[in-house]
Design a protein around this motif. Structure first.
Motif, short mmCIF file in Angstrom:
data_model
loop_
_atom_site.label_atom_id
_atom_site.label_comp_id
_atom_site.label_asym_id
_atom_site.label_seq_id
_atom_site.Cartn_x
_atom_site.Cartn_y
_atom_site.Cartn_z
N LEU A 75 -9.96 22.44 -40.75
CA LEU A 75 -8.80 22.48 -41.63
C LEU A 75 -8.61 21.17 -42.38
CD1 LEU A 75 -6.48 24.54 -39.33
CD2 LEU A 75 -6.94 25.09 -41.72
N ALA A 76 -9.00 20.06 -41.77
CA ALA A 76 -8.94 18.79 -42.48
C ALA A 76 -9.87 18.80 -43.69
CB ALA A 76 -9.31 17.64 -41.54
N VAL A 77 -11.03 19.43 -43.55
CA VAL A 77 -11.95 19.57 -44.69
C VAL A 77 -11.34 20.47 -45.75
CG1 VAL A 77 -14.22 20.41 -45.41
CG2 VAL A 77 -13.98 19.16 -43.25
N LEU A 92 -11.95 29.27 -43.88
CA LEU A 92 -10.89 29.99 -43.19
C LEU A 92 -11.48 31.02 -42.23
CD1 LEU A 92 -7.89 30.70 -42.79
CD2 LEU A 92 -8.08 32.25 -44.76
N LEU A 93 -12.55 31.66 -42.64
CA LEU A 93 -13.22 32.63 -41.77
C LEU A 93 -13.77 31.96 -40.52
CD1 LEU A 93 -14.13 35.63 -41.59
CD2 LEU A 93 -16.27 34.92 -42.66
N VAL A 94 -14.38 30.77 -40.69
CA VAL A 94 -14.93 30.04 -39.55
C VAL A 94 -13.81 29.56 -38.63
CG1 VAL A 94 -16.31 28.06 -38.84
CG2 VAL A 94 -16.93 29.32 -40.90
N VAL A 95 -12.73 29.05 -39.22
CA VAL A 95 -11.58 28.62 -38.42
C VAL A 95 -11.07 29.79 -37.57
CG1 VAL A 95 -9.15 27.93 -38.56
CG2 VAL A 95 -10.85 26.75 -39.93
N ILE A 155 -1.12 19.89 -42.90
CA ILE A 155 -0.16 20.02 -41.80
C ILE A 155 -0.73 20.91 -40.71
CG2 ILE A 155 2.11 20.92 -41.18
CD1 ILE A 155 3.11 20.05 -43.92
N ASP A 156 -1.42 21.98 -41.10
CA ASP A 156 -2.03 22.88 -40.12
C ASP A 156 -3.08 22.14 -39.29
OD1 ASP A 156 -2.46 25.22 -38.76
OD2 ASP A 156 -3.74 26.12 -40.30
N ALA A 161 -4.72 19.23 -34.07
CA ALA A 161 -5.11 17.95 -33.47
C ALA A 161 -4.11 17.54 -32.38
CB ALA A 161 -5.21 16.87 -34.54
N LEU A 162 -2.82 17.67 -32.70
CA LEU A 162 -1.79 17.32 -31.73
C LEU A 162 -1.85 18.25 -30.52
CD1 LEU A 162 0.64 15.64 -30.94
CD2 LEU A 162 2.09 17.15 -32.33
#
Length: 402
Positions: A75-77, A92-95, A155-156, A161-162
């Motif tokens: 998501l950072a990418v 998005l599909l890979v995520v 933000i996502d 990460a958090l």
């Protein structure tokens, strides 16, 4: 587990509505907009039963942490400005492929930690939290899309990460519940989970009600953008439309979890399923008749909220599902069940978008409710019959047999 679930869910919904609106703004296509909304569901249908077996083969805390880290990086990418739209959708599909092992591990681990009425209360609380997170994500996503979708994606990424850091620091380490036998493949494990779900009439009835109710109850979300346009509203209103239904689930979940005795919850499944679909039919009719009149939008919101009240039927069904599933099979069983759930939601959203290419979005909304009540009726009848048999077996022997 509770806090990280809230974080990642809110971030996911925020990013989903931002990408959905972005695609509709660029293409003006209801079908492509619905495809964007649905694309996060399809990996469950493609790889869910297979990938969810990792929740039984590996320590579940490791599965949770690893999938959160992977999603944060991807998501950072995606949040980098200027990434082409096809690349965004591919990422998005890979995520989304990380979701099956994560959700299977989380659901199975929660059932390991809690039992009896504590688990029932936890399911109610988790369901309510999910809907609150969806409401927050939808509303915030509708607002942030006016600025830039990269902000929502960033933000996502931060929420995942958090979540990974929090789980790593606070989650108790537990061994794998069912280490794989020598020579056993992921495919064989997935087949075992599928055979278990289809092996009894009761489990089959629970799955049928869950999948069909979700198919028609959530399909309209794929056309939220064109529906908002038909109502004469802007981008921010799309988030409000999407938030109305989960807001109803919040209230319904609280009422079920705190006010309804455990022995009565399962009896409410059939009327609640009907309540989740009938308002969709009414909302479609109201929109088609009222159009852009000032009173139409709040009326539709109210009906979607009532539909959400009915959608709390997922809570008692989830409890029944866990009670009938052995601990060593929960990861795989959850994986197959949730894979089908997300798969039908994605298919429903895509079908709604395809329908909205030829008819008004309000007509599609009405069809979701009307056809849904017809199609789910046989499954509800079968579920009612197995419910009575399970109750009789429990009264006679002290434990359910079916």
């Amino acid at each position: 587990m509770f806090g990280t679930f809230l974080l990642s869910t809110a971030g996911d919904e925020l990013a989903r509505v931002a990408l959905t609106v972005l695609v509709y703004q660029r293409t003006s296509s209801p079908l492509l907009s619905a495809l964007t909304f649905a694309i996060s569901h399809f990996p469950w249908l493609i790889g869910g039963p297979l990938l969810s077996t990792l929740a039984d083969r590996l320590p579940r805390h490791r599965v949770l942490i690893a999938t959160d880290v992977a999603r944060a990086v991807l998501l950072a990418v995606m949040a980098i400005p200027g990434v082409p739209l096809p690349v965004l959708l591919g990422l998005l599909l890979v995520v989304s492929l990380c979701a099956p092992p994560f959700e299977s591990a989380r659901s199975a681990l929660m059932a390991d930690v809690l039992d009896g009425e504590r688990y029932a209360v936890a399911i109610s609380l988790t369901t309510v939290t999910l809907q609150v997170a969806q409401v927050a994500g939808f509303l915030l996503g509708g607002a942030l899309v006016a600025l830039h979708p990269s902000l929502a994606l960033g933000i996502d990424a931060a929420t995942f990460a958090l979540s990974a850091v929090w789980l790593s620091a606070r989650l108790q380490r537990r061994p794998a519940p069912a280490p794989p036998e020598a020579g056993t493949s992921l495919w064989q494990d997935a087949a075992t989970g599928l055979r278990f779900l289809l092996g009894t009439r009761r489990m089959l009835a629970i799955i049928a009600v869950t999948w069909l109710g979700a198919l028609f109850g959530s399909a309209w979300e794929g056309i939220a953008a064109p529906l908002g346009a038909e109502l004469g509203r802007g981008s921010a209103a799309i988030g409000v439309l999407l938030a109305a239904n989960p807001a109803g689930v919040v209230v319904g979940g609280l009422l079920l979890g705190r006010l309804v005795p455990p022995e009565r919850r399962e009896r409410l499944v059939v009327p609640l399923v009907i309540l989740s679909l009938l308002p969709l039919l009414a909302a479609g009719v109201v929109t088609g008749v009222g159009g852009v009149e000032a009173s139409t939008f709040p009326t539709v919101l109210a009906l979607l909220f009532v539909s959400g009240l009915g959608a709390s039927w997922l809570i008692p069904l989830n409890i029944s599902f866990v009670q009938a599933t052995p601990a060593a099979l929960r990861g795989r069983a959850f994986g197959v069940a949730v894979s089908g759930l997300y798969g039908v939601q994605g298919i429903g959203a895509l079908a709604a978008g395809l329908g909205a290419e030829g008819v008004a979005p309000s007509t599609v909304l009405a069809l979701c409710g009307g056809l849904g009540m017809i199609v789910v009726a046989p499954a509800l009848v079968a579920y009612g019959r197995t419910q009575h048999r399970a109750s009789a077996a429990t009264d006679a022997e002290g434990a359910p047999r079916e």
